[in-house]
Design an enzyme around this catalytic site. Structure first.
Site, PDB file in Angstrom:
ATOM      1  N   SER A 139       0.760  -1.420  -0.096  1.00 57.35           N
ATOM      2  CA  SER A 139       0.048   0.162  -0.031  1.00 57.35           C
ATOM      3  C   SER A 139       0.851   1.121  -0.142  1.00 57.35           C
ATOM      4  CB  SER A 139      -0.838   0.073   1.261  1.00 57.35           C
ATOM      5  OG  SER A 139      -1.669   1.277   1.408  1.00 57.35           O
ATOM      6  N   TYR A 153      -1.895  -0.467  10.249  1.00 55.86           N
ATOM      7  CA  TYR A 153      -2.014  -1.048   8.962  1.00 55.86           C
ATOM      8  C   TYR A 153      -0.677  -0.494   7.921  1.00 55.86           C
ATOM      9  CZ  TYR A 153      -3.821  -1.102   4.071  1.00 55.86           C
ATOM     10  OH  TYR A 153      -4.050  -1.098   2.819  1.00 55.86           O
TER      11      TYR A 153
END
Ligand code: NDP
Length: 244
Positions: A139, A153
């Protein structure tokens, strides 16, 4: 036919990747966790278009379930040549002060341990054939840190990037390529898990390209990295975040 396993393929980026890989002639093993019906609908969509796919349930955070998933794929007696480690989770936006150990561990176990386990099992099967390619879905959060949203995350995706670098170097001489994609701000249901279903539309005006991305745009990059067109590419990352 050669098999491509896509984790978390019942929706979002994984679904788009499964559809793309089926079009490119892979037999797609679609992993899902909870949404059996959604995964089955992707399988049927692929079959209607003349492709070949099957669904396989497993929680990638659970080692025994990962082992069972790969054993199920072995039964097909076709070589596993591609793995897309796409499954990933995040939880409600908050600051680091509010994170519990339980939440941090859950994010790390799924996003990091799960990715490691799938890499491990795929490599075992690819090494004897000296052939295979893996794409890890990281990501933009790994670069940006996701302050005020989900630093847990973001940190898990940082670990995925380091795994990608290290594993790529470990297996490069054995004919296996390992690369990563770093999407950002893609229209999927994941943002609802963060408590803000409309997140992409909120941030899009701050992005250099002034728009969010579509799952299919990520799928194209994943498919290219898996393909022979990327035959000299390993340990590399493609950022898909509208210039951010
Ligand atoms: P979604 O939330 O839309 O889909 C997640 C998928 O992962 C679902 O198919 C879900 O299966 C599956 N999944 C979740 N947990 C597990 C598990 N423990 N075991 C197996 N499968 C699991 O996510 P996206 O499509 O948005 O994201 C896909 C990947 O892309 C993730 O790794 C995410 O971090 C990354 N990403 C996404 C971005 C975005 O803007 N959307 C940006 C940057 C990265 P089921 O539905 O069956 O439970």
């Amino acid at each position: 036919m050669a098999i491509a396993l896509v984790t978390g393929a019942s929706r979002g980026i994984g679904r788009a990747t499964a559809l793309q890989l089926a079009q490119e002639g892979y037999r797609v093993a679609l992993n899902y966790h909870t949404h059996a019906q959604a995964a089955q609908e992707v399988v049927e969509q692929i079959q209607r278009s003349g492709g070949d796919a099957f669904a396989v349930q497993a929680d990638i955070a659970d080692e025994s379930q990962v082992m069972q998933m790969f054993a199920r794929i072995d039964k097909e007696a076709q070589p596993l040549v591609a793995l897309v480690n796409n499954a990933g989770i995040l939880f409600t936006q908050c600051r680091v002060e509010a994170l519990s150990a339980q939440r941090i561990n859950q994010v790390l176990t799924t996003n990091v341990t799960g990715t490691f386990l799938c890499c491990r099992e795929a490599i075992k099967r690819m090494v004897p054939h000296q052939r295979g390619a893996i794409v890890n879905v990281s990501s933009a959060a790994a670069r940006l840190g996701s302050p005020g949203e989900y630093v847990d995350y973001a940190a898990s995706k940082g670990a995925v990037d380091t795994l990608t670098t290290g594993l790529a170097l470990e297996v490069a001489a054995q004919g296996i390529r390992v690369n990563g994609v770093r999407p950002g701000f893609i229209y999927t249901e994941m943002h609802a898990s963060g408590g803000e279903a409309g997140r992409v539309d909120r941030v899009k005006s701050q992005l250099p390209m002034r728009r969010g991305g579509q799952p299919e745009e990520v799928a194209q990059a994943i498919a290219w990295l898996l393909s022979d067109k990327a035959s000299y590419v390993t340990g590399s990352f493609i950022d898909l975040a509208g210039g951010k």
